[in-house]
Design an enzyme around this catalytic site. Structure first.
Site, mmCIF file in Angstrom:
data_model
loop_
_atom_site.group_PDB
_atom_site.id
_atom_site.type_symbol
_atom_site.label_atom_id
_atom_site.label_comp_id
_atom_site.label_asym_id
_atom_site.label_seq_id
_atom_site.Cartn_x
_atom_site.Cartn_y
_atom_site.Cartn_z
ATOM 1 N N GLU A 284 0.831 -1.203 0.000
ATOM 2 C CA GLU A 284 0.000 0.000 0.000
ATOM 3 C C GLU A 284 0.870 1.258 0.000
ATOM 4 O O GLU A 284 0.583 2.232 -0.712
ATOM 5 C CB GLU A 284 -0.917 -0.005 1.221
ATOM 6 C CG GLU A 284 -1.885 1.169 1.281
ATOM 7 C CD GLU A 284 -2.728 1.151 2.546
ATOM 8 O OE1 GLU A 284 -3.526 2.108 2.731
ATOM 9 O OE2 GLU A 284 -2.613 0.210 3.362
ATOM 10 N N CYS A 301 -2.260 -0.222 12.923
ATOM 11 C CA CYS A 301 -2.400 -1.473 13.685
ATOM 12 C C CYS A 301 -2.759 -1.234 15.145
ATOM 13 O O CYS A 301 -3.128 -2.169 15.852
ATOM 14 C CB CYS A 301 -1.124 -2.305 13.583
ATOM 15 S SG CYS A 301 0.362 -1.422 14.056
#
Length: 580
Positions: A284, A301
């Site tokens: 990404e 995350c």
């Protein structure tokens, strides 16, 4: 040269640096002056006065936590007046404290309980004046019980000074003073991000995480359930604290054995999910670098950090990576590919995650973290929760034999291990991004500029002639600095990492309650040791991951990878704004 101070404590001489407090000087002589509001990582509060000591030449007792030593000082910590004062303070606290130690989540691990036992204050000799107060817990993560509060202010300091959010504060006056949220509202209706630093700082049971250990045991005892557990990287370097092992001890293989003895059908490693996160996140990042869109990209995350952006910077949500956290990626694969491979109905699988974080309990309830009528992760227990289960089963942890994780989702790289520390996600991502952008092997995989406990770390890495500007921040107070720069158009980063808790997941809100930055330093060293001793040190080298992409996910960023491993975020309504 630093000026040295010479003094005596209980007639024993000691030499300390100028500026040292009496409490710290006493520790050098192995004297433990009792304390309640003091915390080594917080500003001095001197509220509880249990640390009162007698100093020759002073008419009144002084607080050992806030009083600096001076040349020739004579201190006594064990006189009759000191003892009577400390016992009197404990009597007053207990008179306004809910007396239900046996049913309290902190029973056996409570600073106030230990002090009462130490000073033989087993039952208050003054009338009980505690009033019934409503509990706050309309969220999946955090419970606030005001009746247990000792008004030490440690939770306020954690929320304000560490996170810069200031959800908790004092209200009322005199005997009615209490700690609460704005407008006495539920945490979900405030700017709280459920990081749990308040529960980590609380010395009693006034702020605790929601306990899901009973749900987990019920699932284990259910013959129709296949119960699978995954464990985060920072749990294995913190778990040993509860069993008397040196801080930062690596107990991975004993932990795996303990989990099997508790009754889990499969014991897997969240690090496998971390390798998947990096593989998708690096892909990404490369796509964003090439297109120049939605830059800089931020890691995603940490659920406390995601909650923070949704509540405090909803206009900047596009900067978050769409890649799910390792926990959620792991669970998504468990209930799809793994279930298919093992010919298991996903609805029979009960996935449990052992995390250092209480915000993870909120993350698993997000509607986008599931499909076909079920959530990917069914329950989260913290490191403290796992400690509770080990003690409940009666496991002699220190003498356990060692065993390995189950496969295929027990194999992971060193890059995944360092996810547990601030800077670890960035370093892991750079290892893969560098090789994918250049087509060359990265010779030295250790990128030290992103390591350490500085609040904000900035660096540049040259990848095939292109400078990639990066930043790493831990605690939301530091994250705010970066986000304000982005909002003002003054940020020149390409990629930045944020962990909500001090030191990253090492200092997560679900870790053992004696967690401090000094302890986090040892945990950090342990994770880097795991990384160094692991066969594969780059996420994309994980052989089981390669097989997963070949058989199921096709390639990083594929349609099915986006469906299972990526997500989206939502602006969350601001109930009030004190900044205006």
């Amino acid at each position: 040269m630093e000026e040295l101070i010479h003094l005596k404590i209980n007639n024993m001489p000691v030499t300390v640096k100028k500026g040292t407090k009496i409490l710290e000087a006493a520790r050098m002589l192995h004297i433990d002056i009792p304390h309640l509001c003091y915390h080594p990582d917080q500003k001095i509060k001197a509220r509880c006065r249990i640390c009162s000591v007698e100093v020759v030449g002073k008419r009144r007792l002084l607080a050992a936590c806030s009083t600096e030593c001076w040349e020739g000082m004579e201190v006594y910590t064990d006189t009759q007046v000191v003892r009577d004062t400390q016992r009197g303070i404990l009597q007053l606290i207990m008179a306004d404290h809910e007396e239900n130690c046996l049913t309290c989540p902190r029973n056996g691990n409570c600073v106030l309980q230990d002090l009462c036992s130490r000073f033989n204050v087993l039952k208050p000799k003054i009338p009980h004046v505690s009033k019934p107060q409503p509990k706050f817990g309309n969220n999946p993560s955090l419970l606030h019980d005001p009746e247990k509060c000792v008004k030490c202010g440690r939770c306020i300091r954690a929320c304000k000074d560490i996170q810069g959010i200031e959800v908790l504060g004092f209200a009322g006056r005199s005997t009615d003073i209490h700690i609460t949220t704005p407008f006495n509202d539920e945490f979900n209706n405030t700017q709280c991000v459920l990081c749990g630093q308040c529960s980590l700082a609380c010395p009693v049971g006034a702020l605790v995480e929601k306990d899901d250990t009973e749900r987990v045991l019920d699932a284990i005892f259910d013959p129709d359930k296949i119960v699978i557990v995954q464990t985060a990287p920072s749990v294995r370097v913190a778990l040993g604290d509860a069993f008397g092992l040196p801080k930062g001890s690596i107990v991975t293989k004993k932990m795996v054995t303990a989990l099997r003895m508790i009754g889990f059908d499969k014991v897997f490693d969240t690090n496998y999910g971390a390798d998947l996160t990096i593989t998708e996140e690096a892909n990404e990042l490369i796509e964003r670098i090439k297109s120049g869109q939605k830059m800089p990209m931020a890691t995603s995350c940490c659920p406390g950090w995601v909650n923070y952006v949704e509540k405090h910077y909803p206009d900047l949500l596009d900067h978050l990576s769409t890649t799910k956290s390792p926990m959620q990626i792991f669970s998504a694969i468990t209930k799809t590919h793994y279930a298919q491979q093992e010919h298991i109905d996903p609805k029979k699988i009960f996935t449990v995650a052992v995390m250092p974080c209480i915000a993870k309990k909120y993350e698993i309830t997000r509607p986008e973290m599931g499909r076909d009528g079920y959530q990917d992760t069914d329950a989260v227990i913290t490191t403290r929760g796992l400690i509770k289960l080990i003690k409940y089963i009666g496991i002699d942890f220190n003498n356990l034999p060692e065993s390995e994780f189950d496969n295929p989702m027990g194999e992971a790289t060193g890059a995944a291990a360092i996810f547990g520390t601030t800077g670890g996600v960035m370093e892991a991502a750079l290892r893969t991004t560098y090789e994918w952008l250049t087509g060359k092997e990265m010779q030295n995989v250790e990128y030290t500029p992103v390591r350490g406990f500085d609040g904000i770390k900035e660096a540049e890495i040259n990848i095939d002639g292109k400078k990639i500007r990066i930043a790493v921040a831990h605690t939301l107070k530091n994250a705010k600095v970066i986000m304000d720069k982005i909002r003002a158009g003054e940020c020149e980063y390409d990629f930045f990492e944020v962990m909500a808790c001090p030191g990253g997941c090492l200092g997560g809100g679900g870790q053992p309650v004696d967690t401090t930055m000094a302890v986090n330093k040892k945990r950090m060293e342990a994770l880097y040791t795991i990384d160094k001793n692991t066969k594969y040190r780059k996420s994309h080298e994980n052989p089981y991951l390669k097989k997963l992409y070949a058989e199921f996910l096709e390639k990083p960023g594929s349609k099915i990878a986006h469906e299972l491993l990526h997500t989206h975020y939502h602006a969350r309504k601001k109930m009030y704004d004190f900044d205006k």
